[in-house]
Design a protein around this motif. Structure first.
Motif, short mmCIF file in Angstrom:
data_model
loop_
_atom_site.label_atom_id
_atom_site.label_comp_id
_atom_site.label_asym_id
_atom_site.label_seq_id
_atom_site.Cartn_x
_atom_site.Cartn_y
_atom_site.Cartn_z
N LEU A 189 0.74 -1.32 -0.08
CA LEU A 189 -0.03 0.00 -0.09
C LEU A 189 0.82 1.32 0.02
N HIS A 190 1.79 1.27 0.80
CA HIS A 190 2.80 2.23 0.71
C HIS A 190 3.35 2.54 -0.61
N VAL A 191 3.97 1.42 -1.34
CA VAL A 191 4.44 1.68 -2.77
C VAL A 191 3.43 2.15 -3.73
N MET A 192 2.10 1.65 -3.52
CA MET A 192 1.21 2.24 -4.46
C MET A 192 0.89 3.56 -4.31
N THR A 193 0.74 3.94 -2.93
CA THR A 193 0.41 5.24 -2.59
C THR A 193 1.65 6.26 -3.27
N GLU B 163 12.14 9.28 -5.07
CA GLU B 163 13.03 8.74 -4.47
C GLU B 163 12.34 7.82 -3.09
N TRP B 164 11.14 8.53 -2.84
CA TRP B 164 10.30 7.83 -1.72
C TRP B 164 9.82 6.52 -2.34
N LEU B 165 9.26 6.61 -3.60
CA LEU B 165 8.73 5.32 -4.28
C LEU B 165 9.70 4.37 -4.32
N PHE B 166 10.93 5.01 -4.82
CA PHE B 166 12.23 3.74 -5.04
C PHE B 166 12.45 3.20 -3.83
N LEU B 167 12.63 3.91 -2.56
CA LEU B 167 13.04 3.18 -1.37
C LEU B 167 11.85 2.15 -0.97
N ARG B 168 10.68 2.71 -1.00
CA ARG B 168 9.62 1.82 -0.50
C ARG B 168 9.56 0.39 -1.70
N TYR B 169 10.12 0.46 -2.81
CA TYR B 169 9.92 -0.59 -3.67
C TYR B 169 11.19 -1.68 -3.17
N ILE B 170 12.23 -0.92 -3.02
CA ILE B 170 13.41 -1.58 -2.51
C ILE B 170 13.34 -2.33 -1.25
N GLN B 171 12.54 -1.70 -0.29
CA GLN B 171 12.19 -2.37 1.12
C GLN B 171 11.24 -3.50 0.65
N LEU B 172 10.19 -3.30 -0.24
CA LEU B 172 9.18 -4.20 -0.33
C LEU B 172 9.84 -5.80 -1.01
N GLY B 173 11.05 -5.53 -1.70
CA GLY B 173 11.55 -6.70 -2.42
C GLY B 173 12.61 -7.38 -1.19
N GLU B 174 12.86 -6.60 -0.07
CA GLU B 174 13.75 -7.37 1.00
C GLU B 174 12.65 -7.88 1.93
N MET B 175 11.39 -7.27 1.83
CA MET B 175 10.53 -7.84 2.85
C MET B 175 9.98 -9.13 2.16
#
Length: 193
Positions: A129-133, A154-166
């Motif tokens: 939801l964070h990434v989509m937002t 940059e926020w989108l990029f960060l959240r996407y990378i975090q999603l991959g880690e999760m």
């Protein structure tokens, strides 16, 4: 992960696609890329399956055996079996669009997601939801000509990378799969995709 290497590979693919599929006058290709990213996020969520509270099968699709057993004229066992990871493939499909968006609106050499020290979400659903937002926010800032879109990117990029880690991906897995899919995307363009 070598982000600059991935951005350069994406730049080459984007240039190839631009030659094969030139932009039409008035075409908002950036909005199309943001929508494509969101579609890939949906496909990624579908392979993850963790949001499907109505299903007993919520196991992420991380291993699928691909076995080509017959060819067009009936020969058996013509191809090697191999395992593919649909979850990782969908993640990398989204990464292609994310990188492509960055090439249009940001300065890739200046992207520094390490400076954003943001905590990840409590769970994967929340992270999606964070990434989509952030993807929606990026589209809105661009559409409304609001100047802080590099910040939102940059926020989108960060959240996407975090999603991959999760989701359990390592930097090495992501980069390796990106390189494979980038080659496939070039081959698709060669073959009139």
């Amino acid at each position: 992960m070598n982000l600059q290497k991935l951005f350069e590979m994406q730049r080459q693919l984007d240039e190839y696609i631009e030659r094969e599929h030139p932009r039409q006058e008035g075409e908002d290709r950036l909005s199309k890329k943001i929508l494509a990213l969101m579609v890939e996020l949906g496909e990624l969520a579908n392979e993850w399956r963790g949001f499907k509270f109505w299903s007993h099968d919520q196991v992420p699709r991380t291993r699928v055996l691909v076995n080509r057993t017959t060819d067009d004229i009936g020969f058996k066992n013509i191809g090697p079996e191999h395992i593919k990871n649909p979850l990782l493939e969908e993640y990398v499909d989204g990464l292609h669009f994310l990188l492509s968006i960055g090439l249009e609106i940001a300065e890739p050499q200046k992207i520094d997601i390490a400076r954003w020290n943001a905590a990840e979400a409590d769970n994967i659903t929340e992270q999606f939801l964070h990434v989509m937002t952030h993807a929606i926010n990026l589209g809105n800032t661009l559409r409304n000509n609001i100047s802080y879109y590099p910040f939102e990117y940059e926020w989108l990029f960060l959240r996407y990378i975090q999603l991959g880690e999760m989701l359990g991906f390592t930097w090495e897995q992501i980069e390796e799969e990106y390189c494979k899919k980038n080659q496939i995307n070039h081959e698709r363009q060669d073959n009139g995709y």
